[in-house]
Design a protein around this motif. Structure first.
Motif, mmCIF file in Angstrom:
data_model
loop_
_atom_site.group_PDB
_atom_site.id
_atom_site.type_symbol
_atom_site.label_atom_id
_atom_site.label_comp_id
_atom_site.label_asym_id
_atom_site.label_seq_id
_atom_site.Cartn_x
_atom_site.Cartn_y
_atom_site.Cartn_z
ATOM 1 N N SER A 207 15.118 -3.815 -9.696
ATOM 2 C CA SER A 207 15.214 -2.402 -9.314
ATOM 3 C C SER A 207 13.898 -1.926 -8.701
ATOM 4 O O SER A 207 12.846 -2.520 -8.929
ATOM 5 N N VAL A 208 13.996 -0.828 -7.998
ATOM 6 C CA VAL A 208 12.802 -0.248 -7.376
ATOM 7 C C VAL A 208 12.070 0.586 -8.425
ATOM 8 O O VAL A 208 12.571 1.625 -8.863
ATOM 9 N N ALA A 209 10.885 0.108 -8.844
ATOM 10 C CA ALA A 209 10.123 0.832 -9.862
ATOM 11 C C ALA A 209 9.223 1.872 -9.219
ATOM 12 O O ALA A 209 8.984 2.939 -9.774
ATOM 13 N N ASP A 210 8.702 1.559 -8.047
ATOM 14 C CA ASP A 210 7.786 2.485 -7.361
ATOM 15 C C ASP A 210 7.912 2.214 -5.871
ATOM 16 O O ASP A 210 7.964 1.056 -5.456
ATOM 17 N N VAL A 211 7.988 3.246 -5.080
ATOM 18 C CA VAL A 211 7.954 3.051 -3.630
ATOM 19 C C VAL A 211 7.400 4.298 -2.948
ATOM 20 O O VAL A 211 7.710 5.427 -3.336
ATOM 21 N N GLU A 229 11.983 7.514 -0.313
ATOM 22 C CA GLU A 229 11.460 7.197 -1.652
ATOM 23 C C GLU A 229 12.447 7.669 -2.724
ATOM 24 O O GLU A 229 12.821 6.907 -3.625
ATOM 25 N N ASP A 230 12.908 8.934 -2.590
ATOM 26 C CA ASP A 230 13.806 9.500 -3.602
ATOM 27 C C ASP A 230 15.123 8.742 -3.688
ATOM 28 O O ASP A 230 15.689 8.593 -4.762
ATOM 29 N N ALA A 231 15.587 8.280 -2.509
ATOM 30 C CA ALA A 231 16.872 7.567 -2.513
ATOM 31 C C ALA A 231 16.758 6.206 -3.183
ATOM 32 O O ALA A 231 17.768 5.650 -3.636
ATOM 33 N N LEU A 232 15.547 5.653 -3.254
ATOM 34 C CA LEU A 232 15.418 4.271 -3.723
ATOM 35 C C LEU A 232 14.930 4.122 -5.158
ATOM 36 O O LEU A 232 15.303 3.163 -5.834
ATOM 37 N N VAL A 233 14.096 5.041 -5.620
ATOM 38 C CA VAL A 233 13.483 4.845 -6.946
ATOM 39 C C VAL A 233 14.573 4.739 -8.020
ATOM 40 O O VAL A 233 15.493 5.548 -8.069
ATOM 41 N N GLY A 234 14.465 3.685 -8.831
ATOM 42 C CA GLY A 234 15.435 3.465 -9.912
ATOM 43 C C GLY A 234 16.693 2.738 -9.458
ATOM 44 O O GLY A 234 17.515 2.345 -10.281
#
Ligand SMILES: Cc1cc2nc3c(=O)[nH]c(=O)nc-3n(C[C@H](O)[C@H](O)[C@H](O)COP(=O)(O)OP(=O)(O)OC[C@H]3O[C@@H](n4cnc5c(N)ncnc54)[C@H](O)[C@@H]3O)c2cc1C
Ligand code: FES
Ligand code: FES
Lengths: 285, 159
Positions: A207-211, A229-234
């Motif tokens: 999963s995306v932990a930080d971007v 960023e918002d669409a990807l985190v988590g």
């Protein structure tokens, strides 16, 4: 070139005093790499130039408490070569390394770059995602301004004419995160970017932990791609997810036609290079 | 331009010799070197920092003299192409450019030599990519670059 008085103060305080005295009729000169051309082309015609070449303050690069402090008068070459920067924010060292040619970086300063605020410059996207702030001093006092609030428009900042950028404060990069700076140059290596993308990211357990992502050269200022960023985190870090999230940058960019590419081309390339940057920092390249 | 320009005294050490000149504040360093000091080896081509023809060494680092004000160089130590050879003995970079055809018309050559010399002082045995990266700011409309790269490689080996 128009006629002007040339001042060469020895100290920062003296320089600030001259700026206070001459107000909007004065321009501060650091490396002069942009300002001299503006003067030669009579795009500006100040009555006074306050040159900082004799000022020995504000050129150090140091780190403390996880924050890198880069003097406003440090040259861009100093930043590129600084062991302090290379160790704590390799993305930033790389962004400065990509500016123009060594002949320019030897002379161009960090503060001059911030104040010039050309959206096609190399450092701004990295400064945005690292959460840098700018220390601006005047005879009236000192302000600390988040970099995103400094850039206002093409070549425009929120700095006042009597303010001097004395320092750039840059939080160290998160350790364990991958980073990239892509400078897309379809013409020549020493050009300004057609599109540039800086990114930092970390995937954990798929999963995306930080971007963090920001783009240069495709809007009146460098822009942070928070929508991406918002669409990807988590979310799961998959190629499809990155592809889909990257599409959102076409909505936030606002490029212009110029010799480095047409607006529609830059819009398309913004999506492409955002996706590639994300793939690189999230382990899917 | 006004009729009575504001003038500025500029003291510089160029190729080991001190010069003092009074010039208008808007004088660029390339014009100062060429016309006030009479050292015409340094060329001006693009005038905006892009081409490298005007490359000089300013306080130990190469710089574009076309986008530097002479007033800003007051107190500086400068090396121009005229100061590169040791009397009649050419610098190894100059020798190499001659022996390897590193120039044709020669307009860009003073700048190429100044940049190449600075490269070898920073990095005595550069790789080809390192040469290309350092020299990308020095444009040449004649030579086709390959012989310039060869010249620099030869100078590095000769040292
Ligand atoms: C040929 C060429 C190619 C270039 N290519 C690139 C590139 O590829 N990427 C890139 O990022 N940039 C590029 N640049 C731009 C370069 O980064 C800027 O010219 C440089 O950053 C300006 O710094 P300076 O110290 O020379 O500023 P100056 O030219 O002295 O000043 C620029 C502006 O900043 C103001 N200023 C200067 N210092 C301060 C200060 N401390 N506080 C407040 N205001 C200040 C001046 O009043 C002026 O408005 C290029 C420039 C040239 C000439
Ligand atoms: S003339 Fe100075 S860089 Fe071209
Ligand atoms: S030799 Fe003619 S421009 Fe380089």
């Amino acid at each position: 070139m128009n006629d002007f008085a040339f001042h060469a103060p020895e100290t920062l305080d003296e320089a600030l005093g001259l700026l206070a005295q001459h107000g909007a009729d004065a321009k501060v000169m650091a490396g002069g790499t942009s300002l001299t051309t503006l003067l030669k082309q009579s795009l500006i015609a100040p009555g006074h130039i306050v040159s900082l070449h004799r000022v020995r303050e504000c050129a150090a690069i140091e780190a403390s408490d996880g924050v890198i402090r880069i003097g406003g008068l440090a040259t861009q070459r100093d930043v590129e070569l600084s062991p302090v920067v290379k160790e704590r924010a390799p993305l930033l060292a790389e962004a400065y390394r990509r500016v123009a040619t060594v002949r320019i970086r030897n002379v161009a300063t960090v503060g001059g770059g911030v104040a010039q605020a050309d959206p096609a410059m190399d450092p701004p996207p990295s400064l945005l995602i690292l959460g840098a702030s700018v220390v601006a001093k005047s005879a009236r006092g000192e302000r600390v301004i988040p970099i995103g609030e400094v850039y206002a428009d093409y070549y425009e900042t929120t700095l006042e004419p009597d303010e001097i950028v004395t320092e750039l404060r840059v939080p160290a990069q998160p350790s364990g995160a991958a980073w990239t700076y892509i400078k897309y140059l379809p013409r020549t290596e020493d050009d300004y970017a057609t599109v540039s993308v800086a990114a930092i990211g970390r995937a954990e357990g798929g999963s995306v932990a930080d971007v963090r992502v920001a783009l240069g050269a495709v809007a009146p200022t460098a822009i942070r791609a928070s929508v991406v960023e918002d669409a990807l985190v988590g979310q799961p870090a998959t190629s499809d997810a990155l592809r889909e999230a990257s599409q959102a940058v076409s909505e936030i960019v606002d490029p212009t036609d110029d010799p480095r590419g047409s607006a529609w081309y830059k819009r398309d390339m913004s999506v492409v290079f955002t996706r590639r940057a994300l793939e690189q920092v999230l382990g899917l390249a | 331009m006004t009729t009575t320009p504001v003038r500025q005294s500029v003291t510089v050490t160029v190729n080991g010799q001190e010069y003092v000149r009074e010039v208008p504040t808007y004088r660029t360093l390339v014009d100062f070197i060429r016309y006030d000091l009479g050292l015409t080896g340094t060329k001006e081509a693009c005038s905006v920092g892009v081409c490298g023809a005007c490359t000089i060494e300013l306080d130990g680092r190469i710089a574009a003299s076309c986008i530097t004000l002479a007033a800003r160089a007051d107190g500086a130590t400068i090396t121009t192409i005229e100061g590169v050879a040791d009397g009649d003995n050419l610098h190894p970079v100059q020798e190499a450019f001659i022996n390897h055809g590193g120039f044709q018309c020669g307009a860009c050559t003073p700048g190429q030599i100044m940049a190449a010399k600075a490269l070898l002082e920073t990095n005595p045995s550069p790789t080809e990519p390192e040469i290309k990266e350092w020299m990308m700011g020095n444009l040449c409309r004649c030579t086709g670059y390959y012989q310039i790269i060869e010249s620099i490689q030869a100078a590095a080996e000769a040292k």
